[in-house]
Structure formats: structure tokens, C-alpha cells
Design an enzyme around this catalytic site. Structure first.
Site, PDB file in Angstrom:
ATOM      1  N   ASN A 122       0.840  -1.208   0.000  1.00  0.00           N
ATOM      2  CA  ASN A 122       0.000   0.000   0.000  1.00  0.00           C
ATOM      3  C   ASN A 122       0.873   1.254   0.000  1.00  0.00           C
ATOM      4  O   ASN A 122       0.710   2.155  -0.830  1.00  0.00           O
ATOM      5  CB  ASN A 122      -0.911   0.000   1.227  1.00  0.00           C
ATOM      6  CG  ASN A 122      -1.895   1.162   1.198  1.00  0.00           C
ATOM      7  OD1 ASN A 122      -2.790   1.195   0.372  1.00  0.00           O
ATOM      8  ND2 ASN A 122      -1.698   2.142   2.071  1.00  0.00           N
ATOM      9  N   THR A 148       8.019  10.467   8.626  1.00  0.00           N
ATOM     10  CA  THR A 148       7.886  10.429  10.080  1.00  0.00           C
ATOM     11  C   THR A 148       9.272  10.485  10.715  1.00  0.00           C
ATOM     12  O   THR A 148      10.240   9.972  10.135  1.00  0.00           O
ATOM     13  CB  THR A 148       7.158   9.144  10.552  1.00  0.00           C
ATOM     14  OG1 THR A 148       7.471   8.917  11.926  1.00  0.00           O
ATOM     15  CG2 THR A 148       7.568   7.909   9.784  1.00  0.00           C
ATOM     16  N   SER A 183      10.055  -0.625  12.557  1.00  0.00           N
ATOM     17  CA  SER A 183       8.893  -1.469  12.263  1.00  0.00           C
ATOM     18  C   SER A 183       8.779  -1.499  10.743  1.00  0.00           C
ATOM     19  O   SER A 183       9.394  -0.671  10.046  1.00  0.00           O
ATOM     20  CB  SER A 183       7.611  -0.861  12.855  1.00  0.00           C
ATOM     21  OG  SER A 183       7.198   0.241  12.064  1.00  0.00           O
ATOM     22  N   TYR A 185       6.236  -0.677   9.073  1.00  0.00           N
ATOM     23  CA  TYR A 185       5.621   0.604   8.677  1.00  0.00           C
ATOM     24  C   TYR A 185       6.716   1.662   8.481  1.00  0.00           C
ATOM     25  O   TYR A 185       6.742   2.360   7.471  1.00  0.00           O
ATOM     26  CB  TYR A 185       4.619   1.048   9.755  1.00  0.00           C
ATOM     27  CG  TYR A 185       4.424   2.550   9.800  1.00  0.00           C
ATOM     28  CD1 TYR A 185       3.727   3.209   8.784  1.00  0.00           C
ATOM     29  CD2 TYR A 185       4.966   3.319  10.836  1.00  0.00           C
ATOM     30  CE1 TYR A 185       3.577   4.590   8.809  1.00  0.00           C
ATOM     31  CE2 TYR A 185       4.817   4.692  10.864  1.00  0.00           C
ATOM     32  CZ  TYR A 185       4.127   5.327   9.849  1.00  0.00           C
ATOM     33  OH  TYR A 185       3.986   6.691   9.873  1.00  0.00           O
ATOM     34  N   HIS A 186       7.605   1.768   9.464  1.00  0.00           N
ATOM     35  CA  HIS A 186       8.637   2.800   9.351  1.00  0.00           C
ATOM     36  C   HIS A 186       9.542   2.541   8.144  1.00  0.00           C
ATOM     37  O   HIS A 186      10.003   3.479   7.489  1.00  0.00           O
ATOM     38  CB  HIS A 186       9.466   2.868  10.642  1.00  0.00           C
ATOM     39  CG  HIS A 186       8.698   3.474  11.775  1.00  0.00           C
ATOM     40  ND1 HIS A 186       8.210   2.736  12.826  1.00  0.00           N
ATOM     41  CD2 HIS A 186       8.302   4.752  12.004  1.00  0.00           C
ATOM     42  CE1 HIS A 186       7.550   3.537  13.656  1.00  0.00           C
ATOM     43  NE2 HIS A 186       7.578   4.756  13.180  1.00  0.00           N
ATOM     44  N   LYS A 189       8.304   4.124   4.991  1.00  0.00           N
ATOM     45  CA  LYS A 189       8.574   5.562   4.881  1.00  0.00           C
ATOM     46  C   LYS A 189      10.006   5.796   4.395  1.00  0.00           C
ATOM     47  O   LYS A 189      10.276   6.774   3.693  1.00  0.00           O
ATOM     48  CB  LYS A 189       8.384   6.222   6.251  1.00  0.00           C
ATOM     49  CG  LYS A 189       6.988   6.128   6.787  1.00  0.00           C
ATOM     50  CD  LYS A 189       6.056   6.981   5.971  1.00  0.00           C
ATOM     51  CE  LYS A 189       4.839   7.381   6.741  1.00  0.00           C
ATOM     52  NZ  LYS A 189       3.898   8.149   5.943  1.00  0.00           N
ATOM     53  N   VAL A 241       0.487   7.704  21.558  1.00  0.00           N
ATOM     54  CA  VAL A 241       0.639   7.541  22.999  1.00  0.00           C
ATOM     55  C   VAL A 241      -0.152   8.540  23.861  1.00  0.00           C
ATOM     56  O   VAL A 241      -0.824   8.138  24.809  1.00  0.00           O
ATOM     57  CB  VAL A 241       2.138   7.476  23.393  1.00  0.00           C
ATOM     58  CG1 VAL A 241       2.905   8.690  22.967  1.00  0.00           C
ATOM     59  CG2 VAL A 241       2.310   7.264  24.880  1.00  0.00           C
ATOM     60  N   GLU A 331      12.789  -2.132  20.770  1.00  0.00           N
ATOM     61  CA  GLU A 331      13.377  -0.791  20.618  1.00  0.00           C
ATOM     62  C   GLU A 331      14.293  -0.520  21.806  1.00  0.00           C
ATOM     63  O   GLU A 331      14.201  -1.197  22.841  1.00  0.00           O
ATOM     64  CB  GLU A 331      12.267   0.277  20.555  1.00  0.00           C
ATOM     65  CG  GLU A 331      11.387   0.308  21.797  1.00  0.00           C
ATOM     66  CD  GLU A 331      10.169   1.227  21.685  1.00  0.00           C
ATOM     67  OE1 GLU A 331       9.983   1.878  20.658  1.00  0.00           O
ATOM     68  OE2 GLU A 331       9.403   1.288  22.661  1.00  0.00           O
TER      69      GLU A 331
HETATM   70  N1  LIG Z   1      -0.758  10.482  13.263  1.00  0.00           N
HETATM   71  C1  LIG Z   1       0.525  10.618  13.560  1.00  0.00           C
HETATM   72  O1  LIG Z   1       0.929  10.705  14.732  1.00  0.00           O
HETATM   73  C2  LIG Z   1       1.544  10.742  12.449  1.00  0.00           C
HETATM   74  C3  LIG Z   1       2.845  11.134  12.768  1.00  0.00           C
HETATM   75  C4  LIG Z   1       3.787  11.250  11.745  1.00  0.00           C
HETATM   76  C5  LIG Z   1       3.438  10.934  10.442  1.00  0.00           C
HETATM   77  N2  LIG Z   1       2.177  10.530  10.175  1.00  0.00           N
HETATM   78  C6  LIG Z   1       1.837  10.210   8.777  1.00  0.00           C
HETATM   79  O2  LIG Z   1       0.842  11.113   8.346  1.00  0.00           O
HETATM   80  C7  LIG Z   1      -0.020  10.487   7.378  1.00  0.00           C
HETATM   81  C8  LIG Z   1      -1.464  10.611   7.825  1.00  0.00           C
HETATM   82  O3  LIG Z   1      -1.595   9.999   9.098  1.00  0.00           O
HETATM   83  P1  LIG Z   1      -2.978   9.908   9.850  1.00  0.00           P
HETATM   84  O4  LIG Z   1      -2.661   9.748  11.285  1.00  0.00           O
HETATM   85  O5  LIG Z   1      -3.872  10.993   9.382  1.00  0.00           O
HETATM   86  O6  LIG Z   1      -3.502   8.490   9.297  1.00  0.00           O
HETATM   87  P2  LIG Z   1      -4.976   8.025   8.845  1.00  0.00           P
HETATM   88  O7  LIG Z   1      -4.904   6.537   8.714  1.00  0.00           O
HETATM   89  O8  LIG Z   1      -5.989   8.577   9.763  1.00  0.00           O
HETATM   90  O9  LIG Z   1      -5.112   8.677   7.406  1.00  0.00           O
HETATM   91  C9  LIG Z   1      -4.608   8.102   6.235  1.00  0.00           C
HETATM   92  C10 LIG Z   1      -5.688   8.200   5.159  1.00  0.00           C
HETATM   93  O10 LIG Z   1      -5.151   7.665   3.935  1.00  0.00           O
HETATM   94  C11 LIG Z   1      -6.119   6.811   3.345  1.00  0.00           C
HETATM   95  N3  LIG Z   1      -5.410   5.818   2.527  1.00  0.00           N
HETATM   96  C12 LIG Z   1      -4.528   4.886   2.943  1.00  0.00           C
HETATM   97  N4  LIG Z   1      -4.116   4.152   1.896  1.00  0.00           N
HETATM   98  C13 LIG Z   1      -4.749   4.637   0.793  1.00  0.00           C
HETATM   99  C14 LIG Z   1      -4.740   4.287  -0.570  1.00  0.00           C
HETATM  100  N5  LIG Z   1      -4.049   3.249  -1.035  1.00  0.00           N
HETATM  101  N6  LIG Z   1      -5.501   5.026  -1.419  1.00  0.00           N
HETATM  102  C15 LIG Z   1      -6.241   6.073  -0.987  1.00  0.00           C
HETATM  103  N7  LIG Z   1      -6.297   6.439   0.314  1.00  0.00           N
HETATM  104  C16 LIG Z   1      -5.561   5.716   1.193  1.00  0.00           C
HETATM  105  C17 LIG Z   1      -6.874   6.205   4.525  1.00  0.00           C
HETATM  106  O11 LIG Z   1      -8.157   5.731   4.180  1.00  0.00           O
HETATM  107  C18 LIG Z   1      -6.926   7.369   5.508  1.00  0.00           C
HETATM  108  O12 LIG Z   1      -8.083   8.134   5.349  1.00  0.00           O
HETATM  109  C19 LIG Z   1       0.467   9.044   7.271  1.00  0.00           C
HETATM  110  O13 LIG Z   1       1.338   8.945   6.180  1.00  0.00           O
HETATM  111  C20 LIG Z   1       1.233   8.827   8.560  1.00  0.00           C
HETATM  112  O14 LIG Z   1       2.200   7.845   8.407  1.00  0.00           O
HETATM  113  C21 LIG Z   1       1.205  10.432  11.140  1.00  0.00           C
END
Ligand SMILES: NC(=O)c1ccc[n+]([C@@H]2O[C@H](COP(=O)([O-])OP(=O)(O)OC[C@H]3O[C@@H](n4cnc5c(N)ncnc54)[C@H](O)[C@@H]3O)[C@@H](O)[C@H]2O)c1
Length: 420
Positions: A122, A148, A183, A185-186, A189, A241, A331
Site C-alpha cells: 500500500n 515520520t 517497524s 511501517y517505518h 517511509k 501515545v 526498541e
Molecule cells: N498520526 C501521527 O501521529 C503521524 C505522525 C507522523 C506521520 N504521520 C503520517 O501522516 C499520514 C497521515 O496519518 P494519519 O494519522 O492521518 O492516518 P490516517 O490513517 O488517519 O489517514 C490516512 C488516510 O489515507 C487513506 N489511505 C490509505 N491508503 C490509501 C490508498 N491506497 N488510497 C487512498 N487512500 C488511502 C486512509 O483511508 C486514511 O483516510 C500518514 O502517512 C502517517 O504515516 C502520522
């Protein structure tokens, strides 16, 4: 900004808050793109947003009602499909694209091999599709990609913003700061960062790669009513957290501290996340430039955060105790952590609120939805252990083959009116 701005991941926690903020701030079109995967993936672990969130159709209706504007436009798109991404980027030729559309839970990515595969495909594929479509159909557009701070891991030296100068056997070189993501996930990125760097070299993609710390909070100025709320996850898989600590104090009257609580990270509020993204959109990199920006408000270890949350809990008549539990992650338990973050302040960025005020806002909302949260109380306790991802398929959280399948635009549109 005059041209269209496109937000991939606009239905998410940060994305919806950013959509509201940009929609109110500009008159031009803000194109909201999503496949609603977070809504269904959170459900796959039997959890839900603590605050009930409206369907995208209702969100846009309430936006119009409160702000008397119609400049938010929804486009269904699964960013894993190169043709869908090409179709919408060639249609709007955006001036800027904010890319937030990823599977963003580290624990979810560590459930088992199937979750690793889902996350890696994804995230990596979506990023490649977006950067290629921009270079073909909207060359020169600013790609604002959310990375991130977790990409860097905990290297034990100061983390620079951009390159680091190294010296080996008498020769010096500037290289990308090393990355030790902990992880799968990381790791996605990190792959994105390298893929972007090469796209920048080969096709001149103008990009900002934002390394944000952990985001907390429930509000931005434009969330003037619950009907406009952004999602708020608190379970052990999807919550971050501080958000989790507030729910733990309300529901359990205790805070679950992983290990010795000395794991140290950078944190920022949702307000500051949105304001920084807006500032970076308004101050794009030079044509053909690739820029790395680090963002955090403050650095805390998890025990210090627990102490702050407990202090605020006291104001609400709650006196949570601290319970140490085994750290499910692999970690460093105690380490040096310092991150350079000069670019945003140099652009005039200032912090919007004190951490304590933001935590009070979280308490107000959590207390309001306490009964809803109580139904999902069991999900607070961590179940995913980093070492368990060696399994092919977890009995606990099976991920259906359906999730692996790219959704058509018609299928996504069927969920446009669905609230959960
Ligand atoms: N929340 C945090 O603390 C944080 C911190 C640092 C970085 N981030 C990064 O910020 C971004 C947004 O984070 P968030 O917390 O809003 O996450 P979230 O999961 O709430 O939002 C991500 C959105 O992307 C959509 N999505 C995922 N895959 C998709 C695809 N293939 N096609 C279309 N839409 C898709 C999801 O449906 C969702 O609405 C992410 O990349 C996350 O890694 C988040």
C-alpha cells in the site's frame, strides 16, 4: 496558492483536519482523495474512532453549512492503482499534492507477514504512483509527502535536518542521514524517501519530505462542531501515545507504561501538524529541489508524558496510577535523542498551544464519549508483539484478502455515504 491543491488521505486524522483548514483558508479547489481504508482497517481489529465520524458526503455537507463554501471536492481513488492516480492528477493538474495516504500504524504493520505485505505494498506503491503521475501531468507541482521522525529511529547522535557530513579514511562526503526505522511501517517511509530522492534526480520532482513526530489532539480551529470532527483512535494498534494515555486514565484509572518508560520521541499537536503543512505549501522548495523538514514541538520520554497526563487528569478528579507492562516493541529502552528542526522556525512557524491545553481538549472529548469508549475497553491492552510478525497469518487479527485487492473508483464511491 491559486491552483488546485490535492490531498491524498483526506479522510484521515490529519487529512480531514488539513482539508478543513485549507478549504477555509483558500477559495480555490481543494481536491480530497481517499479509498476509506483506515475506516475499514480499524474495524478489522474490532476498534473504531472514539469520536463518531461522519461519512465523506456528510462531512462536505456540514462544511458547506458552517463555512458557506463549496471548494472541497471529493475524488474516490485507491492510490495503489497507477491508472486511477493518473486519471485524477491529469484531470486537475494540481499546483501542490499533499500525500498522507498510507497505512500508518506501526503495530498493525507488525501483526504477521500478511500485514507486512499489506503495509509495504500500500505505502510504497501509492507513493511511486503519485510521484510518477505528478512528473507526467503536473511537472513542477510541489509534492508534500508525510514521512515520520520514526524513519531515523534512535541513532544515538544528533539527528540532522537533511544531510550529514561524514569522514572516512581522510575523505569527506555529505550523505542522507542514516535511517534505523524499527517497524515495517517505518521501513515503508524510508523506501518512500529513497524513491522520492531518485525521482527528484531523474524527473525533477519538487518535493518536501516532512519528518513529523507523534501527533496528538482532537482539534483544529475549523473543527467548530462535532459534525466536523476528525477521527480519534485510542486502541493499542491505532492510537498514539498521548491520545491513548488520556483514554486509559478515564477508562482504566491507570496508565500503561511500556517497559521502563524511557523511550524518547518528538511530539506535536494536530494544530501544529496542520499549520506546518500549510506553511510548507505556502513556501515550497525551489524548482527541482528535494527538501527534508523535521518537525516536533517537544521531546519527551513516555514516563514524562504519563506524568503530564496524570497531572491534567487530577484537574478532572481522576487520579490514575502507573502500571508498567512488558514493552511489545523491540526498541532501545533508554537512549540519547535530539533532533535538529530549524527550517519551519526559519519560515516563521510558531507553536499554537501549550501541550497541557491540548491535553485538556482531549480529556473534554474523551469524557463526552466515555460510554462509547467503554465498549472497546479491552482493545486498550497491547496484543501485537514485534517478534510475532514472523507468523504468516495471525489468528487474532486475520486480514482478509479483500484488503489486498485494489478497489475500483465505483467501489470506493459506494462508501462515500457510509458513516463508519
Ligand atoms: N498520526 C501521527 O501521529 C503521524 C505522525 C507522523 C506521520 N504521520 C503520517 O501522516 C499520514 C497521515 O496519518 P494519519 O494519522 O492521518 O492516518 P490516517 O490513517 O488517519 O489517514 C490516512 C488516510 O489515507 C487513506 N489511505 C490509505 N491508503 C490509501 C490508498 N491506497 N488510497 C487512498 N487512500 C488511502 C486512509 O483511508 C486514511 O483516510 C500518514 O502517512 C502517517 O504515516 C502520522
Amino acid at each position: 496558492m491559486k491552483g488546485p491543491v490535492m490531498i491524498f488521505g483526506a479522510d484521515g486524522y490529519i487529512g480531514w483536519a488539513l482539508a478543513l483548514h485549507l478549504g477555509v483558508r483558500y477559495d480555490g479547489p481543494i481536491v480530497l482523495v481517499d479509498n476509506f481504508s483506515t475506516r475499514s482497517l480499524v474495524k478489522s481489529v474490532k476498534s473504531d474512532s472514539l469520536i463518531p465520524i461522519k461519512s465523506m458526503a456528510e462531512r462536505l455537507r456540514y462544511y458547506k453549512e458552517f463555512f458557506n463554501k463549496e471548494n472541497l471536492i471529493f475524488e474516490p481513488c485507491d492510490a495503489r492503482d497507477p491508472e486511477q492516480v493518473d486519471e485524477i492528477i491529469s484531470k486537475y493538474k494540481p499546483e501542490a499534492v499533499v500525500h498522507l495516504a498510507q497505512q500508518r500504524s506501526a503495530p498493525f504493520s507488525m501483526v504477521d507477514q500478511e500485514h507486512v505485505l499489506y503495509t509495504e505494498v500500500n505505502n510504497v506503491v501509492a507513493n511511486i504512483n503519485i510521484m510518477f503521475s505528478i512528473s507526467r501531468h503536473s511537472p513542477g507541482a510541489h509534492l508534500l509527502k508525510m514521512g515520520t521522525l520514526g524513519e531515523y529511529g534512535t541513532p544515538g547522535i544528533d539527528i540532522t535536518e537533511g544531510d550529514i557530513e561524514i569522514e572516512l579514511h581522510g575523505r569527506k562526503a555529505k550523505v542522507m542521514f542514516p535511517r534505523f526505522g524499527q517497524s515495517y511501517y517505518h521501513l515503508t517511509k524510508i523506501f518512500d524517501t529513497y524513491n522520492l530522492l531518485l525521482a527528484n534526480k531523474l524527473y525533477n520532482v519538487r518535493a518536501t519530505d516532512v519528518m513529523q513526530g507523534v501527533v496528538y489532539g482532537v482539534k483544529v480551529d475549523e473543527i467548530v462542531d462535532d459534525t466536523l470532527a476528525t477521527r480519534f483512535d485510542f486502541d493499542s494498534n491505532w492510537g498514539t501515545v498521548i491520545n491513548k494515555y488520556v483514554v486509559q486514565s478515564v477508562l482504566l484509572n491507570e496508565l500503561l507504561i511500556y517497559g521502563i518508560g524511557k523511550q524518547t520521541r518528538g511530539f506535536l499537536s494536530l494544530y501544529d501538524s496542520i499549520n506546518a503543512l500549510t506553511l510548507l505549501l505556502e513556501n515550497p522548495p525551489r524548482e527541482g529541489e528535494y527538501r527534508i523538514v523535521n518537525q516536533l514541538d517537544e521531546i519527551y520520554n513516555t514516563l514524562q508524558l504519563a506524568e503530564i497526563v496524570a497531572e491534567i487528569a487530577n484537574e478532572y478528579g481522576i487520579n490514575p496510577s502507573f502500571r508498567r507492562i512488558e514493552n511489545p516493541r523491540v526498541e532501545a529502552e533508554e537512549h540519547y535523542y535530539n533532533v535538529e528542526h530549524k527550517i519551519l522556525p526559519s519560515l516563521g512557524f510558531y507553536r499554537k498551544k501549550d501541550i497541557r491545553d491540548t491535553i485538556r481538549e482531549i480529556f473534554d472529548v474523551v469524557l463526552k464519549y466515555k460510554d462509547r469508549a467503554a465498549k472497546m475497553k479491552e482493545l486498550i491492552y497491547p496484543t501485537v508483539r514485534w517478534k510475532s510478525s514472523n507468523e504468516f497469518r495471525s489468528e487474532l487479527f486475520p486480514i482478509s484478502k479483500e484488503y489486498m485487492r485494489v478497489l475500483s473508483r465505483e467501489e470506493i464511491m459506494k462508501r462515500y455515504n457510509v458513516a463508519d
